[in-house]
Write an enzyme that holds these catalytic residues in place. Sequence first.
Site, PDB file in Angstrom:
ATOM      1  CE  LYS A 275      50.036  51.919  37.805  1.00 34.35           C
ATOM      2  NZ  LYS A 275      49.490  52.463  36.723  1.00 34.35           N
TER       3      LYS A 275
ATOM      4  CD  GLU B  68      35.660  47.604  28.178  1.00 28.11           C
ATOM      5  OE1 GLU B  68      34.762  47.753  29.307  1.00 28.11           O
ATOM      6  OE2 GLU B  68      36.961  47.288  28.158  1.00 28.11           O
TER       7      GLU B  68
ATOM      8  CB  CYS C 275      34.721  48.012  33.284  1.00 26.26           C
ATOM      9  SG  CYS C 275      34.231  48.233  34.825  1.00 26.26           S
TER      10      CYS C 275
ATOM     11  CD  GLU D  20      36.418  45.456  37.418  1.00 30.46           C
ATOM     12  OE1 GLU D  20      36.211  45.410  35.912  1.00 30.46           O
ATOM     13  OE2 GLU D  20      36.672  46.328  37.927  1.00 30.46           O
TER      14      GLU D  20
END
Length: 465
Positions: free
Chosen positions: A157, A364, A266, A232
């Site tokens: 996906k 972030e 990331c 992750e």
Amino acid sequence: MAEQVEVLNPADNSVIETLDYTSEDQINSMIDAASKAFDQWRKVDAHERSAKLQKWADLMMEHKEELARLITLEGGKTYQEALGEVDYAHGYVDWYAGEAKRIYGRTIPANTPDKDVVVRQYPVGVVGAITPWNFPAAMITRKMAPALAAGCTIVCKPAVQTPLTTIRLVELAHEAGIPKEAVQYIVASGKDAGRIFTTNQTIRKITFTGSTPVGKTLIEESGKMVKNITMELGGLAPLIVHKDADLDFAVDETIKNKFRNAGQTCICANRLYVHEDIHDEYVKKLTEKVHALKVGNGMDENVDIGPLINQKGVDKVLDHIKDAQQKGGELSRSLEEIQSLGGNFLQPVVITNMTQDMKPMREETFGPVIPIMKYSKIEEAVALANDTQFGLAAYYFTNDYRTGIYLNDELNYGVVGWNDGAPSAPHAPFGGVKESGYGREGGIEGIEPYLEKRYLSIGNLNTPE
């Protein structure tokens, strides 16, 4: 009529392609087909699986420019970066083509003379994979390749913002001879795919790259069926520049690290801690080079930074910048200049006089922003760097081996770069600690989550008559 999704080009918000969403019935049928294919694919000789994966890797290189163009069109990153991503993604397929032939077992000395003890490894089953939009080739190949190498089948996906790269990669896998039911893609929201993958009993493993809140939901739901999972998740990478660092080198590595995909990675440095003795000189050198970077359409030549993925991403970055400014942060260029290009484009900015309570130091950012905070003692830098629930990647620059070893021992992160702003590689294990997830992708460790160990004890081995 099926519900549809428009795939947009972040550079101008034009529609690249319109795709039908995969219905829930279709997804469940595909999972059933993957289960039937698993019974066949797991029995394919490891050398044959390896050869098919290697053929797939070769086809990726033959179609390198086509894949890179797709990555740029749907994701926005510069074409040169996209070419690099194809190389990176190819590296995973190439690596696991080799690892398919190295799924070893072992024998264990028994505690009695009439027994043998053997441990073998078997594929876990049907895999459901969910990936983000920022690396549409790399994120999916580092899941597909080890899964297929292990003998698993996989339903992928991709993010609805960037599905076209995955679709083409799956087509090339089929062209390489990997059965169509062994590797499939669906077009669905993350929420729908997560719900279906976690509740469908046939899916035995879920591998996910994305945000920590979504990862926590998948962990909770997967636990109800005790599914094998790899996560992750989010990052908040610190970058420390110590007083004995090579400043010119540190500046260049900082830029290389921070502005990949316009800062939408990331593992890019989210917050910088610079020793007070070299702070001003480092900031001056860094700001000069940051302001020289060219922002524009990723398909144009000589562009260093492309657009952000969408307006939502732009709004988040601006919110972080404004929060820092309101709390005393000093911007290297004005808000007006940062937004001067309009659309999804933002000019990169350096922010000094940062404090630990400002958003860029706590959340972030995912954008072209470099926030910098001074420190005086190395212990202070470590404490600041570790002051987060995340633990994906960390970086530091020092030419003193004692400081380097100390920082590696003290920083609580899964990936660490010492004088290296780009440590990721297909042959090395990638993954985080704390709320950045668990499990590893890449290296010899990356195939392990797709394998189950089976212990066989063979008795009655007395001397035959």
